[in-house]
Design a protein around this motif. Structure first.
Motif, PDB file in Angstrom:
ATOM      1  N   PRO A 104       0.837  -1.196   0.000  1.00 42.63           N
ATOM      2  CA  PRO A 104       0.000   0.000   0.000  1.00 42.63           C
ATOM      3  C   PRO A 104       0.876   1.252   0.000  1.00 42.63           C
ATOM      4  O   PRO A 104       1.924   1.265   0.646  1.00 42.63           O
ATOM      5  N   ALA A 105       0.477   2.255  -0.731  1.00 39.63           N
ATOM      6  CA  ALA A 105       1.106   3.579  -0.625  1.00 39.63           C
ATOM      7  C   ALA A 105       0.031   4.496  -0.070  1.00 39.63           C
ATOM      8  O   ALA A 105      -0.881   4.916  -0.786  1.00 39.63           O
ATOM      9  N   VAL A 106       0.112   4.722   1.224  1.00 42.04           N
ATOM     10  CA  VAL A 106      -0.914   5.510   1.916  1.00 42.04           C
ATOM     11  C   VAL A 106      -0.245   6.744   2.497  1.00 42.04           C
ATOM     12  O   VAL A 106       0.796   6.640   3.130  1.00 42.04           O
ATOM     13  N   LEU A 107      -0.841   7.887   2.244  1.00 38.92           N
ATOM     14  CA  LEU A 107      -0.286   9.101   2.850  1.00 38.92           C
ATOM     15  C   LEU A 107      -1.357   9.718   3.735  1.00 38.92           C
ATOM     16  O   LEU A 107      -2.365  10.229   3.249  1.00 38.92           O
ATOM     17  N   VAL A 122      -0.826  14.598  -3.306  1.00 38.91           N
ATOM     18  CA  VAL A 122      -0.679  13.340  -2.565  1.00 38.91           C
ATOM     19  C   VAL A 122      -1.485  13.236  -1.265  1.00 38.91           C
ATOM     20  O   VAL A 122      -1.631  12.133  -0.735  1.00 38.91           O
ATOM     21  N   ALA A 123      -1.997  14.345  -0.749  1.00 37.06           N
ATOM     22  CA  ALA A 123      -2.714  14.286   0.537  1.00 37.06           C
ATOM     23  C   ALA A 123      -3.882  13.312   0.422  1.00 37.06           C
ATOM     24  O   ALA A 123      -4.683  13.394  -0.510  1.00 37.06           O
ATOM     25  N   GLY A 124      -3.959  12.365   1.340  1.00 40.34           N
ATOM     26  CA  GLY A 124      -5.057  11.397   1.321  1.00 40.34           C
ATOM     27  C   GLY A 124      -4.843  10.248   0.352  1.00 40.34           C
ATOM     28  O   GLY A 124      -5.741   9.421   0.148  1.00 40.34           O
ATOM     29  N   LEU A 125      -3.644  10.166  -0.240  1.00 46.29           N
ATOM     30  CA  LEU A 125      -3.345   9.092  -1.196  1.00 46.29           C
ATOM     31  C   LEU A 125      -3.558   7.721  -0.555  1.00 46.29           C
ATOM     32  O   LEU A 125      -3.148   7.493   0.582  1.00 46.29           O
ATOM     33  N   ASP A 126      -4.188   6.794  -1.286  1.00 41.40           N
ATOM     34  CA  ASP A 126      -4.412   5.446  -0.770  1.00 41.40           C
ATOM     35  C   ASP A 126      -4.453   4.472  -1.945  1.00 41.40           C
ATOM     36  O   ASP A 126      -5.516   4.158  -2.478  1.00 41.40           O
ATOM     37  N   ALA A 251       5.786   4.250  -6.129  1.00 40.86           N
ATOM     38  CA  ALA A 251       4.604   4.648  -5.366  1.00 40.86           C
ATOM     39  C   ALA A 251       4.939   4.878  -3.898  1.00 40.86           C
ATOM     40  O   ALA A 251       4.404   5.784  -3.262  1.00 40.86           O
ATOM     41  N   SER A 252       5.860   4.059  -3.350  1.00 41.47           N
ATOM     42  CA  SER A 252       6.173   4.229  -1.932  1.00 41.47           C
ATOM     43  C   SER A 252       6.823   5.585  -1.689  1.00 41.47           C
ATOM     44  O   SER A 252       6.621   6.202  -0.648  1.00 41.47           O
ATOM     45  N   MET A 253       7.571   6.064  -2.648  1.00 40.99           N
ATOM     46  CA  MET A 253       8.235   7.351  -2.455  1.00 40.99           C
ATOM     47  C   MET A 253       7.288   8.543  -2.591  1.00 40.99           C
ATOM     48  O   MET A 253       7.623   9.662  -2.216  1.00 40.99           O
ATOM     49  N   GLY A 256       6.907   9.670   0.817  1.00 39.06           N
ATOM     50  CA  GLY A 256       8.059  10.361   1.393  1.00 39.06           C
ATOM     51  C   GLY A 256       8.488   9.902   2.764  1.00 39.06           C
ATOM     52  O   GLY A 256       9.434  10.427   3.315  1.00 39.06           O
ATOM     53  N   SER A 257       7.811   8.916   3.335  1.00 43.24           N
ATOM     54  CA  SER A 257       8.169   8.522   4.699  1.00 43.24           C
ATOM     55  C   SER A 257       8.243   7.013   4.809  1.00 43.24           C
ATOM     56  O   SER A 257       7.240   6.344   5.007  1.00 43.24           O
ATOM     57  N   ILE A 258       9.451   6.492   4.682  1.00 38.14           N
ATOM     58  CA  ILE A 258       9.645   5.040   4.633  1.00 38.14           C
ATOM     59  C   ILE A 258       9.229   4.374   5.951  1.00 38.14           C
ATOM     60  O   ILE A 258       8.836   3.211   5.969  1.00 38.14           O
ATOM     61  N   GLY A 259       9.261   5.113   7.024  1.00 38.28           N
ATOM     62  CA  GLY A 259       8.896   4.548   8.327  1.00 38.28           C
ATOM     63  C   GLY A 259       7.401   4.331   8.504  1.00 38.28           C
ATOM     64  O   GLY A 259       6.949   3.871   9.550  1.00 38.28           O
ATOM     65  N   MET A 260       6.615   4.668   7.458  1.00 37.36           N
ATOM     66  CA  MET A 260       5.154   4.566   7.558  1.00 37.36           C
ATOM     67  C   MET A 260       4.578   3.447   6.691  1.00 37.36           C
ATOM     68  O   MET A 260       3.378   3.219   6.704  1.00 37.36           O
TER      69      MET A 260
END
Ligand code: NAD
Length: 354
Positions: A104-107, A122-126, A251-253, A256-260
């Motif tokens: 998943p790429a969720v922001l 990207v806000a709310g990306l899912d 997509a993961s980038m 911007g936050s790999i820890g998520m």
């Protein structure tokens, strides 16, 4: 619910500890959990002389799901290739027949500033990217190097997919779309490659079983472009091993936050290996600085996809959203004005929010 717990190396130990606290909350609320720990990667090499030893194999095979932290560390970099921690990862994926990789790429809107893209893009990306994990050009035979009839050296690989391989991953894609926004985009290069033209044909056939899902098709070059142009147009993407490898990293980038970022790798019966998308972060290991949220969100995926417990999965995600909304941040996602927390303090916050 039988869960094998493999903390692994580096920050793996710290982040899994926090994820286990989340499982303990669910257990105290009545969920029947059986947890068994085993070493993987460098920790397993230290204890048993192999990165995926028999002891760990037995526990993983008997479990319904596996929770993994991360493996690897500089102290193992000089080991023989077969003994390296990363071989443990390949070993467990192969051993358990995990053919479907869900990334998943969720922001979370609260973290929109962490992305290198404009917040409104990207806000709310899912997005959920479903990558086939055990076939394609990575495994196709024949492969190798040779000298041709003209005496020129050349190298070659074979892109190949069988109908059953495509059918089973297509079913995973459609199944996920049914649980989400009911949109599935199949990514191929059908204008150039016969193999992916065949992929498209089979996906169209499988679609007949899912009339509620809107199926679309996209060439991989366009998909790479659309992911940065307008990523929110996607719900679920399904694609082969090679294209999925590249698109899931892209997509993961976006976030911007790999820890998520959580991930899951599933077999034909929804048995799964759940792990954060990042590695063992030796630079911050043992300092109580790591972000445990990707691992905690991996537990949410486990509850949803292996144990079909949507309520418990959503409860964890809602708790994560709540702590982010309250301004709690580990160092990797910190912004001025927010509250900086350690790994264990972030665990405290999620447990409290639950
Ligand atoms: P990495 O993902 O471990 O770290 C990259 C950067 O991101 C580092 O600066 C690290 O501090 C930071 N980071 C990663 N996860 C974080 C978290 N949860 N919270 C805060 N910051 C975080 O990648 P790497 O440095 O290339 O690799 C380190 C080791 O991990 C290597 O041995 C590598 O082989 C291994 N690795 C393992 C996996 C896995 O277990 N699935 C995946 C990738 C890399």
């Amino acid at each position: 619910m039988k869960i094998a717990v493999l903390p692994g190396d580096g920050i793996g130990v710290e982040i899994v500890k926090q994820a286990l606290r989340v499982l303990e909350v669910l257990r105290s609320d009545g969920l029947k959990l059986e947890l068994e720990q085993a070493p993987l990667g460098g920790a397993a090499y230290d204890q048993y002389g192999a990165p995926y030893p028999e002891f760990t194999q037995k526990i993983c095979r008997a479990a319904d799901a596996v929770l993994l932290g991360a493996v690897g560390g500089p102290q193992y970099d000089t080991l023989d290739f077969q003994l390296r921690p990363e071989r443990g990862l390949l070993g467990i994926r192969k051993d358990l027949g995990l053919f479907a990789n869900l990334r998943p790429a969720v922001l979370f809107p609260e973290l929109a500033n962490a992305s290198t893209l404009k917040p409104e893009v990207v806000a709310g990306l899912d997005i959920m990217i479903v990558r086939e994990l055990t076939g394609d050009i990575y495994f196709g035979q024949p492969r190798g190097t040779r000298t041709n009839d003209q005496g020129v050296r050349e190298a070659f690989n074979t892109m190949i997919y069988s109908e059953p391989e495509i059918r089973r991953i297509a079913h995973v894609g459609f199944g996920l779309a049914m649980k989400r926004g009911r949109k599935l985009c199949s990514v191929d290069k059908a204008n150039v490659l016969e193999c992916t033209g065949f992929w498209k044909e089979i996906v169209i056939d499988v679609a007949k079983e899912y009339p509620q899902v809107a199926l679309s098709h996209m060439y991989v070059d366009n998909a790479a472009m659309q992911l940065v142009r307008n990523p929110k147009q996607f719900d679920v993407i399904v694609t082969g091993n090679l294209f999925g490898d590249i698109l899931s990293d892209e997509a993961s980038m976006l976030t911007g936050s790999i820890g998520m970022l959580a991930s899951a790798s599933l077999d034909a019966n929804n048995k799964g290996l759940y792990e954060p998308a990042h590695g063992s972060a030796p630079d911050i290991a043992g300092k109580n600085l790591a972000n445990p949220l990707a691992t905690i969100l991996s537990v949410a995926m486990m509850l949803r996809y292996t144990f079909n417990n949507e309520a418990a999965g959503s409860r964890i995600e809602a708790a994560v959203k709540k702590v982010l909304g309250a301004g709690c941040r580990t160092a990797d996602i910190f912004e001025p004005g927010m509250q900086k927390l350690s790994c264990s303090e972030m665990g405290d916050a999620v447990v409290k929010a639950m």
